[in-house]
Design an enzyme around this catalytic site. Structure first.
Site, PDB file in Angstrom:
ATOM      1  N   GLY A  17       0.657  -1.096   0.075  1.00 12.51           N
ATOM      2  CA  GLY A  17      -0.031  -0.213   0.175  1.00 12.51           C
ATOM      3  C   GLY A  17       0.911   1.357  -0.132  1.00 12.51           C
ATOM      4  O   GLY A  17       0.272   2.202   0.341  1.00 12.51           O
ATOM      5  N   LYS A  18       2.208   1.141  -0.488  1.00  8.33           N
ATOM      6  CA  LYS A  18       2.974   2.165  -0.505  1.00  8.33           C
ATOM      7  C   LYS A  18       2.586   3.466  -1.216  1.00  8.33           C
ATOM      8  O   LYS A  18       2.422   4.698  -0.856  1.00  8.33           O
ATOM      9  CB  LYS A  18       4.400   1.693  -0.710  1.00  8.33           C
ATOM     10  CG  LYS A  18       5.485   2.721  -0.723  1.00  8.33           C
ATOM     11  CD  LYS A  18       6.961   2.020  -0.881  1.00  8.33           C
ATOM     12  CE  LYS A  18       6.980   0.819  -1.862  1.00  8.33           C
ATOM     13  NZ  LYS A  18       6.836   1.388  -3.228  1.00  8.33           N
ATOM     14  N   THR A  19       2.336   3.231  -2.474  1.00  2.00           N
ATOM     15  CA  THR A  19       1.820   4.372  -3.264  1.00  2.00           C
ATOM     16  C   THR A  19       0.696   4.920  -2.870  1.00  2.00           C
ATOM     17  O   THR A  19       0.612   6.243  -2.862  1.00  2.00           O
ATOM     18  CB  THR A  19       1.807   3.612  -4.654  1.00  2.00           C
ATOM     19  OG1 THR A  19       2.897   3.204  -5.347  1.00  2.00           O
ATOM     20  CG2 THR A  19       1.330   4.974  -5.733  1.00  2.00           C
ATOM     21  N   LYS A  35       9.179   9.526  -7.700  1.00  2.00           N
ATOM     22  CA  LYS A  35       9.449   8.071  -7.851  1.00  2.00           C
ATOM     23  C   LYS A  35      10.547   8.012  -8.636  1.00  2.00           C
ATOM     24  O   LYS A  35      10.848   8.022 -10.051  1.00  2.00           O
ATOM     25  CB  LYS A  35       8.332   7.253  -8.696  1.00  2.00           C
ATOM     26  CG  LYS A  35       8.280   5.787  -8.727  1.00  2.00           C
ATOM     27  CD  LYS A  35       8.176   5.016  -7.721  1.00  2.00           C
ATOM     28  CE  LYS A  35       8.007   3.617  -7.958  1.00  2.00           C
ATOM     29  NZ  LYS A  35       7.276   2.704  -6.937  1.00  2.00           N
ATOM     30  N   GLY A  99      10.118   4.491  -3.024  1.00  2.00           N
ATOM     31  CA  GLY A  99      11.052   3.476  -3.415  1.00  2.00           C
ATOM     32  C   GLY A  99      10.415   2.425  -4.348  1.00  2.00           C
ATOM     33  O   GLY A  99       9.228   2.659  -4.520  1.00  2.00           O
ATOM     34  N   PRO A 184      -6.633   3.442   6.798  1.00  2.00           N
ATOM     35  CA  PRO A 184      -7.596   1.939   6.644  1.00  2.00           C
ATOM     36  C   PRO A 184      -7.322   1.735   5.147  1.00  2.00           C
ATOM     37  O   PRO A 184      -7.044   2.430   4.169  1.00  2.00           O
ATOM     38  CB  PRO A 184      -8.779   2.719   6.888  1.00  2.00           C
ATOM     39  CG  PRO A 184      -8.611   4.121   6.682  1.00  2.00           C
ATOM     40  CD  PRO A 184      -7.393   4.620   6.991  1.00  2.00           C
TER      41      PRO A 184
END
Length: 207
Positions: A17-19, A35, A99, A184
């Site tokens: 869920g990084k982006t 990025k 990253g 969430p």
């Protein structure tokens, strides 16, 4: 108070869920987005996703690679060698640098060059995105250990998923790294994005 306005956002693994977290942080805190290495361009790039969701300044990637794979392998497909020594930050103001995948992925082989060279080159602290649920203690502690073994400061954790107060307290205690807050899971990111931004704005930063 925002903990820091310039940092490298990494994760415990791919699809954590990084982006989405990056977009929420950028929108809530007014950060620009970069990025460095994009591996995989279908159906879209992470830069395009963050730009659409957050409406913030986004800078062109240093490397855009077609295959969704480890950067070293995707670059090898195209006869490219990723060289973090050539990187320059695109701005001097507030900036989130995302990253590729999990923290401990290689950028190049023969000899190996690791993703840690990006925040080292740019002089940025590291923030880790991790899941809230089962397995997060292992994944988060080993990722934070890898960041520190690379000689980099790990200044925060962002958790994604359903509430799990026990795991939140444990990862903070085990790593000695503050949990900035939790995001969430939303079924439809486009429709639920405002919920994520408001969640970030409600985080408490002083611990």
């Amino acid at each position: 108070m925002i903990p820091t306005t310039r940092f490298f956002l990494s994760g415990t693994d791919t699809d954590v869920g990084k982006t989405t977290a990056a977009a929420a942080l950028c929108a809530a805190w007014g950060l620009a987005y970069w990025k460095v290495v994009q591996a995989g361009t279908v159906p879209t790039t992470d830069r395009a996703t963050v730009g659409r969701l957050a409406g913030v300044t986004t800078y062109p990637e240093a490397y855009v690679l077609a295959r969704p794979a480890s950067p070293h392998a995707a670059a090898r497909d195209e006869g490219i060698r990723i060289d973090p020594g050539q990187l320059r930050a695109p701005c001097e103001g507030p900036l989130l640098v995302e990253g590729a995948g999990g923290f401990s992925v290689p950028l190049a082989a023969d000899p190996w060059v690791w993703q840690a060279e990006i925040p080292r080159r740019l002089g940025l602290p590291v923030v880790i995105v991790a899941r809230t649920g089962l397995g997060t203690l292992h994944h988060t502690t080993t990722t934070v250990a890898a960041v520190r073994a690379a000689g980099l400061p790990c200044v925060g954790l962002v958790l994604v998923g359903d509430p799990h107060p026990e795991n939140e307290a444990d990862v903070e205690a085990l790593t000695g790294t503050p949990v900035w807050g939790r995001l969430p899971r939303v079924v439809d990111v486009d429709r639920g994005f405002s919920t994520l931004v408001e969640a970030v704005r409600r985080w408490r930063y002083a611990r």
